[in-house]
Design a protein around this motif. Structure first.
Motif, PDB file in Angstrom:
ATOM      1  N   ASN A   1     -25.958  22.546   5.621  1.00 11.63           N
ATOM      2  CA  ASN A   1     -26.678  23.803   5.398  1.00 11.63           C
ATOM      3  C   ASN A   1     -28.139  23.625   5.786  1.00 11.63           C
ATOM      4  O   ASN A   1     -29.033  23.644   4.938  1.00 11.63           O
ATOM      5  N   PRO A   2     -28.420  23.442   7.089  1.00  4.86           N
ATOM      6  CA  PRO A   2     -29.796  23.166   7.526  1.00  4.86           C
ATOM      7  C   PRO A   2     -30.732  24.327   7.186  1.00  4.86           C
ATOM      8  O   PRO A   2     -30.380  25.492   7.375  1.00  4.86           O
ATOM      9  N   PRO A   3     -31.920  24.027   6.672  1.00  5.78           N
ATOM     10  CA  PRO A   3     -32.840  25.080   6.208  1.00  5.78           C
ATOM     11  C   PRO A   3     -33.684  25.674   7.330  1.00  5.78           C
ATOM     12  O   PRO A   3     -34.899  25.761   7.218  1.00  5.78           O
ATOM     13  N   PHE A   4     -33.034  26.075   8.417  1.00  6.54           N
ATOM     14  CA  PHE A   4     -33.764  26.653   9.543  1.00  6.54           C
ATOM     15  C   PHE A   4     -33.380  28.119   9.689  1.00  6.54           C
ATOM     16  O   PHE A   4     -32.194  28.463   9.646  1.00  6.54           O
ATOM     17  N   PRO A   5     -34.357  29.009   9.865  1.00  9.08           N
ATOM     18  CA  PRO A   5     -34.049  30.442   9.938  1.00  9.08           C
ATOM     19  C   PRO A   5     -33.029  30.804  11.002  1.00  9.08           C
ATOM     20  O   PRO A   5     -32.201  31.697  10.814  1.00  9.08           O
ATOM     21  N   ASP A   6     -33.050  30.108  12.162  1.00  7.00           N
ATOM     22  CA  ASP A   6     -32.116  30.456  13.229  1.00  7.00           C
ATOM     23  C   ASP A   6     -30.682  30.088  12.882  1.00  7.00           C
ATOM     24  O   ASP A   6     -29.738  30.573  13.512  1.00  7.00           O
ATOM     25  N   LYS A   7     -30.494  29.237  11.883  1.00  4.99           N
ATOM     26  CA  LYS A   7     -29.157  28.855  11.439  1.00  4.99           C
ATOM     27  C   LYS A   7     -28.642  29.745  10.312  1.00  4.99           C
ATOM     28  O   LYS A   7     -27.527  29.586   9.842  1.00  4.99           O
ATOM     29  N   ASN A   8     -29.477  30.705   9.877  1.00  5.59           N
ATOM     30  CA  ASN A   8     -29.065  31.645   8.832  1.00  5.59           C
ATOM     31  C   ASN A   8     -28.498  30.909   7.622  1.00  5.59           C
ATOM     32  O   ASN A   8     -27.314  31.045   7.290  1.00  5.59           O
ATOM     33  N   PRO A   9     -29.300  30.089   6.945  1.00  4.09           N
ATOM     34  CA  PRO A   9     -28.785  29.240   5.861  1.00  4.09           C
ATOM     35  C   PRO A   9     -28.157  30.037   4.730  1.00  4.09           C
ATOM     36  O   PRO A   9     -28.502  31.189   4.489  1.00  4.09           O
ATOM     37  N   ASP A  10     -27.236  29.383   4.034  1.00  2.56           N
ATOM     38  CA  ASP A  10     -26.518  29.942   2.893  1.00  2.56           C
ATOM     39  C   ASP A  10     -25.535  31.041   3.290  1.00  2.56           C
ATOM     40  O   ASP A  10     -25.033  31.767   2.422  1.00  2.56           O
ATOM     41  N   ASN A  11     -25.241  31.174   4.563  1.00  3.01           N
ATOM     42  CA  ASN A  11     -24.189  32.084   5.036  1.00  3.01           C
ATOM     43  C   ASN A  11     -23.217  31.251   5.876  1.00  3.01           C
ATOM     44  O   ASN A  11     -23.606  30.693   6.902  1.00  3.01           O
ATOM     45  N   PHE A  12     -21.961  31.173   5.427  1.00  5.48           N
ATOM     46  CA  PHE A  12     -21.032  30.196   5.965  1.00  5.48           C
ATOM     47  C   PHE A  12     -19.826  30.865   6.614  1.00  5.48           C
ATOM     48  O   PHE A  12     -19.373  31.923   6.165  1.00  5.48           O
ATOM     49  N   VAL A  13     -19.305  30.203   7.647  1.00  5.80           N
ATOM     50  CA  VAL A  13     -18.084  30.644   8.324  1.00  5.80           C
ATOM     51  C   VAL A  13     -17.063  29.516   8.221  1.00  5.80           C
ATOM     52  O   VAL A  13     -17.319  28.390   8.648  1.00  5.80           O
ATOM     53  N   ASN A  14     -15.891  29.825   7.657  1.00  4.24           N
ATOM     54  CA  ASN A  14     -14.836  28.837   7.444  1.00  4.24           C
ATOM     55  C   ASN A  14     -13.580  29.245   8.202  1.00  4.24           C
ATOM     56  O   ASN A  14     -13.113  30.390   8.073  1.00  4.24           O
ATOM     57  N   LEU A  15     -13.040  28.328   8.973  1.00  6.79           N
ATOM     58  CA  LEU A  15     -11.788  28.569   9.697  1.00  6.79           C
ATOM     59  C   LEU A  15     -10.628  28.077   8.848  1.00  6.79           C
ATOM     60  O   LEU A  15     -10.637  26.944   8.357  1.00  6.79           O
ATOM     61  N   LEU A  16      -9.626  28.929   8.674  1.00  7.89           N
ATOM     62  CA  LEU A  16      -8.468  28.610   7.852  1.00  7.89           C
ATOM     63  C   LEU A  16      -7.297  28.217   8.758  1.00  7.89           C
ATOM     64  O   LEU A  16      -6.888  28.993   9.630  1.00  7.89           O
ATOM     65  N   TRP A  17      -6.800  26.993   8.549  1.00  6.05           N
ATOM     66  CA  TRP A  17      -5.599  26.524   9.234  1.00  6.05           C
ATOM     67  C   TRP A  17      -4.436  26.686   8.277  1.00  6.05           C
ATOM     68  O   TRP A  17      -4.471  26.208   7.150  1.00  6.05           O
ATOM     69  N   ARG A  18      -3.377  27.334   8.745  1.00  3.99           N
ATOM     70  CA  ARG A  18      -2.227  27.641   7.894  1.00  3.99           C
ATOM     71  C   ARG A  18      -1.002  26.876   8.383  1.00  3.99           C
ATOM     72  O   ARG A  18      -0.702  26.853   9.568  1.00  3.99           O
ATOM     73  N   LYS A  19      -0.301  26.252   7.432  1.00  7.51           N
ATOM     74  CA  LYS A  19       0.931  25.531   7.786  1.00  7.51           C
ATOM     75  C   LYS A  19       2.023  26.530   8.102  1.00  7.51           C
ATOM     76  O   LYS A  19       2.177  27.541   7.413  1.00  7.51           O
ATOM     77  N   ARG A  20       2.786  26.254   9.131  1.00  5.96           N
ATOM     78  CA  ARG A  20       3.885  27.143   9.541  1.00  5.96           C
ATOM     79  C   ARG A  20       5.164  26.341   9.699  1.00  5.96           C
ATOM     80  O   ARG A  20       5.238  25.421  10.517  1.00  5.96           O
ATOM     81  N   ASP A  21       6.142  26.654   8.872  1.00  5.89           N
ATOM     82  CA  ASP A  21       7.504  26.158   9.054  1.00  5.89           C
ATOM     83  C   ASP A  21       8.306  27.263   9.710  1.00  5.89           C
ATOM     84  O   ASP A  21       8.280  28.410   9.240  1.00  5.89           O
ATOM     85  N   CYS A  22       9.033  26.946  10.768  1.00 12.60           N
ATOM     86  CA  CYS A  22       9.617  28.012  11.570  1.00 12.60           C
ATOM     87  C   CYS A  22      10.957  27.586  12.159  1.00 12.60           C
ATOM     88  O   CYS A  22      11.191  26.395  12.425  1.00 12.60           O
ATOM     89  N   CYS A  23      11.823  28.560  12.364  1.00 12.61           N
ATOM     90  CA  CYS A  23      13.083  28.361  13.061  1.00 12.61           C
ATOM     91  C   CYS A  23      12.920  28.935  14.460  1.00 12.61           C
ATOM     92  O   CYS A  23      12.964  30.173  14.642  1.00 12.61           O
ATOM     93  N   ALA A  24      12.680  28.077  15.433  1.00 13.96           N
ATOM     94  CA  ALA A  24      12.453  28.518  16.816  1.00 13.96           C
ATOM     95  C   ALA A  24      13.795  28.781  17.483  1.00 13.96           C
ATOM     96  O   ALA A  24      14.627  27.882  17.603  1.00 13.96           O
ATOM     97  N   ARG A  25      13.986  30.031  17.906  1.00 13.69           N
ATOM     98  CA  ARG A  25      15.289  30.426  18.446  1.00 13.69           C
ATOM     99  C   ARG A  25      15.128  31.398  19.613  1.00 13.69           C
ATOM    100  O   ARG A  25      14.041  31.860  19.869  1.00 13.69           O
TER     101      ARG A  25
END
Length: 337
Positions: free
Chosen positions: A313-337
């Motif tokens: 969380n770098p304290p630099f204005p151009d990095k817009n501190p305290d505002n975060f973006v999180n990527l969610l990886w989801r597990k997928r079990d699948c029947c490929a047909r």
């Protein structure tokens, strides 16, 4: 503010592994586990983190079969496949109507009712609620973010999520998010779990998250993060906003499962289609911090901040501190047909 290309470039594609096809791992040199359904994990496994995941839900079967309402589908037989896919983004921000993923900040332009003004006045604040205990307030935004569809990769693979990009939920318009009493009324299980006794039961989950496991049966726990309940934007401040926002990330995921926005994609019951999952399985997800400072690894729900939160969380204005973006990886079990 970041650009969409910045987000794509920050992704760690190794998070897609482990991958299984026809019950066989195609990446045997990797030591990652699938981290699903560890409800019966014994204490020694949690402490030592040795061996493979004892309750890995990935089927060892080569073939699978799908039916629809008791009727066999046109192509009923397939092979089992499991992998992790990047499908959702959750922003956790201190400023209302700040959308880092979209490169937009409307926090100073939205005007409206007294309730809106009151909600904005709480944003980013840290308050002392009792001696030695601080509390902060956060907003969250949930995006449908099907990376594979955006990149047009594996477009003919039945197991991929090809939903359209969308802003699916934002807490600024949710009256429960800044009202603990209303939230407790609509989620009555809060009374059971938002207390010190229930939190003592979370100690094994803290130990498990430290070694990159989760215990799904302790669904009211978030490892070393603040507790799941109540489902509001108020969270006990841990001294670092990075770990506080992670707790809000977990609450948002649980809240969306509770509202049937997020569904189950793991286990044999989800091989052919997503299934309702009002109580989340934490092991269905892992996540990666993309902004303001990229985390090079994916983390499990509840993983202690001392392992990953430094210099995020770098304290630099151009990095817009305290505002975060999180990527969610989801597990997928699948029947490929």
């Amino acid at each position: 503010m970041p650009s969409l290309s910045d987000m794509m470039g920050a992704m760690n594609w190794e998070c897609m592994f482990p991958v299984r096809i026809a019950g066989t791992r195609i990446d045997p040199y990797r030591d990652e586990t699938d981290n699903i359904d560890q409800s019966n994990m014994d204490f020694n496994t949690i402490v030592n983190a040795s061996g493979s995941n004892p309750n890995d839900s990935d089927s060892s079967d080569v073939f699978c079969k799908c039916e629809s309402a008791g009727v066999v589908t046109e192509t009923p037989i397939g092979i089992t496949v499991s992998f992790w896919e990047p499908t959702r983004v959750i922003e956790v921000v201190k400023d209302s109507f700040c959308f880092p993923l979209l490169g937009s900040d409307l926090s100073g332009e939205i005007t409206g009712s007294d309730a809106d003004s009151m909600r904005q006045s709480k944003d980013g604040t840290v308050q002392v609620v009792k001696p030695g205990v601080q509390q902060s307030f956060w907003q969250a935004h949930y995006y449908v973010f099907p990376v594979m569809a955006i990149l047009e990769v594996l477009t003919d693979f039945i197991c991929m999520d090809f939903s359209a990009f969308d802003l699916g939920y934002m807490t600024e318009v949710d009256p429960r998010w800044d009202d603990s009493e209303l939230s407790a009324l609509l989620t009555p299980e809060t009374v059971l779990f938002a207390n010190p006794v229930a939190q003592l039961a979370c100690i094994p989950d803290v130990m498990a998250a430290t070694v990159k496991y989760t215990i799904n049966t302790l669904y009211w726990c978030q490892g070393a993060w603040a507790k799941v309940f109540p489902l509001t934007g108020f969270v006990t401040h841990t001294g670092t906003p990075v770990q506080s926002q992670a707790a809000i990330l977990g609450r948002t995921i649980y809240n969306l499962h509770r509202s049937f926005v997020l569904w189950g994609t793991v286990g044999t019951e989800a091989m052919c289609h997503r299934v309702p999952m009002p109580i989340w399985k934490k092991g269905q997800y892992k996540w990666q911090l993309l902004w303001p400072k990229r985390d090079t690894k994916c983390r499990v729900i509840g993983e202690p901040g001392f392992k990953w939160s430094s210099n995020k969380n770098p304290p630099f204005p151009d990095k817009n501190p305290d505002n975060f973006v999180n990527l969610l990886w989801r597990k997928r079990d699948c029947c490929a047909r």
